[in-house]
Design a protein around this motif. Structure first.
Motif, mmCIF file in Angstrom:
data_model
loop_
_atom_site.group_PDB
_atom_site.id
_atom_site.type_symbol
_atom_site.label_atom_id
_atom_site.label_comp_id
_atom_site.label_asym_id
_atom_site.label_seq_id
_atom_site.Cartn_x
_atom_site.Cartn_y
_atom_site.Cartn_z
ATOM 1 N N MET A 38 0.831 -1.207 0.000
ATOM 2 C CA MET A 38 0.000 0.000 0.000
ATOM 3 C C MET A 38 0.863 1.252 0.000
ATOM 4 O O MET A 38 0.658 2.172 -0.796
ATOM 5 C CB MET A 38 -0.926 -0.020 1.221
ATOM 6 N N ALA A 39 1.846 1.292 0.895
ATOM 7 C CA ALA A 39 2.707 2.470 1.005
ATOM 8 C C ALA A 39 3.512 2.689 -0.277
ATOM 9 O O ALA A 39 3.721 3.840 -0.707
ATOM 10 C CB ALA A 39 3.640 2.321 2.201
ATOM 11 N N ALA A 40 3.954 1.606 -0.908
ATOM 12 C CA ALA A 40 4.733 1.729 -2.148
ATOM 13 C C ALA A 40 3.887 2.318 -3.277
ATOM 14 O O ALA A 40 4.361 3.168 -4.048
ATOM 15 C CB ALA A 40 5.287 0.363 -2.550
ATOM 16 N N ILE A 41 2.639 1.883 -3.390
ATOM 17 C CA ILE A 41 1.759 2.411 -4.441
ATOM 18 C C ILE A 41 1.503 3.893 -4.215
ATOM 19 O O ILE A 41 1.584 4.708 -5.143
ATOM 20 C CB ILE A 41 0.441 1.617 -4.476
ATOM 21 N N VAL A 77 -2.057 -3.330 -7.457
ATOM 22 C CA VAL A 77 -2.061 -2.247 -8.448
ATOM 23 C C VAL A 77 -2.832 -1.012 -7.989
ATOM 24 O O VAL A 77 -2.885 -0.012 -8.707
ATOM 25 C CB VAL A 77 -2.633 -2.736 -9.793
ATOM 26 N N GLY A 78 -3.419 -1.055 -6.816
ATOM 27 C CA GLY A 78 -4.168 0.106 -6.345
ATOM 28 C C GLY A 78 -4.498 -0.029 -4.880
ATOM 29 O O GLY A 78 -4.389 -1.113 -4.290
ATOM 30 N N THR A 79 -4.898 1.082 -4.286
ATOM 31 C CA THR A 79 -5.186 1.081 -2.856
ATOM 32 C C THR A 79 -6.152 2.212 -2.525
ATOM 33 O O THR A 79 -6.344 3.151 -3.310
ATOM 34 C CB THR A 79 -3.887 1.222 -2.038
ATOM 35 N N VAL A 95 -6.230 5.374 -5.213
ATOM 36 C CA VAL A 95 -5.169 5.524 -6.205
ATOM 37 C C VAL A 95 -4.924 4.207 -6.939
ATOM 38 O O VAL A 95 -5.029 3.120 -6.359
ATOM 39 C CB VAL A 95 -3.867 6.021 -5.528
ATOM 40 N N LEU A 96 -4.627 4.326 -8.230
ATOM 41 C CA LEU A 96 -4.232 3.192 -9.056
ATOM 42 C C LEU A 96 -2.893 3.490 -9.705
ATOM 43 O O LEU A 96 -2.579 4.642 -10.017
ATOM 44 C CB LEU A 96 -5.251 2.933 -10.171
ATOM 45 N N GLY A 102 -8.419 3.523 -16.027
ATOM 46 C CA GLY A 102 -9.362 3.268 -17.100
ATOM 47 C C GLY A 102 -9.767 1.812 -17.209
ATOM 48 O O GLY A 102 -10.602 1.462 -18.058
ATOM 49 N N ARG A 103 -9.232 0.964 -16.341
ATOM 50 C CA ARG A 103 -9.587 -0.452 -16.336
ATOM 51 C C ARG A 103 -10.506 -0.745 -15.148
ATOM 52 O O ARG A 103 -10.665 0.090 -14.264
ATOM 53 C CB ARG A 103 -8.321 -1.312 -16.284
#
Length: 209
Positions: A38-41, A77-79, A95-96, A102-103
């Motif tokens: 989560m933190a990395a994204i 890929v998102g959080t 966030v993604l 768009g997916r």
């Protein structure tokens, strides 16, 4: 959580495309490894793309919140983040990664998060969104701008406040719930957990005595 998030999906403006729940999965963060993902994204998007300072992005609320991750296969890929207040929940830090925008990953992430909030008994969420993104969010999930509230600024962006009504969940948790259900991991209330096994062990020991 098990099954399709029907209540959470009802908050979305469009039904999640067929096959999206087979490709994407979303779940609450329950381990240190997931917390690091989560933190990395968030660092990759908010700090790198939007130039948000570290101390503003990681603002002191992360250890008292519920975080969700959405996965494309095995890859996070998102959080998003949710915080809980008396009578309402607050949706934050959605966030993604760029490749997923768009997916259907966003729809799966939001549907599962809304489902969890509704299951916990919440019928209202609020959010503070960048004003420039109102057209996007208003087409993504059912929400309304809070009338009479002034716009405000932080981290170099203009923000507005929105309300997100949640349908009442037919299985909303309450204080009279099975006590074993209430101590299971967040979002896995219907699946027996490690403490259920502990309870069975203790019962057998009493019977043997």
């Amino acid at each position: 959580m098990t099954g399709r998030p029907v209540i959470g999906e009802a908050v979305l403006c469009r039904r999640v495309p067929e096959g999206a729940f087979a490709r994407y999965t979303a779940r609450p963060v329950r381990t240190l490894e997931d917390y690091q993902k989560m933190a990395a994204i968030r660092a990759a998007v908010f700090m790198s793309e939007q130039d948000c300072p570290y101390e503003e992005e990681f603002d002191g609320n992360d250890l008292c919140a519920t975080h969700f991750l959405v996965f494309d296969g095995a890859q996070a890929v998102g959080t998003l983040r949710m915080r809980w207040f008396a009578g309402f929940a607050k949706l934050e830090r959605v966030v993604l990664m760029r490749s997923q925008r768009g997916r259907p990953a966003l729809q799966v992430l939001l549907a599962e998060a809304f489902e969890l909030a509704a299951r916990k008994g919440y019928t209202m969420m609020i959010a503070q969104i960048q004003a420039r993104l109102w057209p996007v969010w208003s087409r993504t999930f059912k929400c309304r701008m809070v009338p009479g509230r002034p716009r405000f600024w932080f981290s170099d962006y203009e923000y507005i406040e929105i309300n997100i009504p949640l349908p009442e969940h037919p299985q909303a948790l309450g204080p009279d719930q099975d006590p074993m259900m209430m101590i299971r991991p967040e979002g896995q209330w219907d699946v027996p957990g490690v403490l259920d096994a502990s309870s069975n062990r203790s019962r057998k020991a009493d019977e043997a005595a």
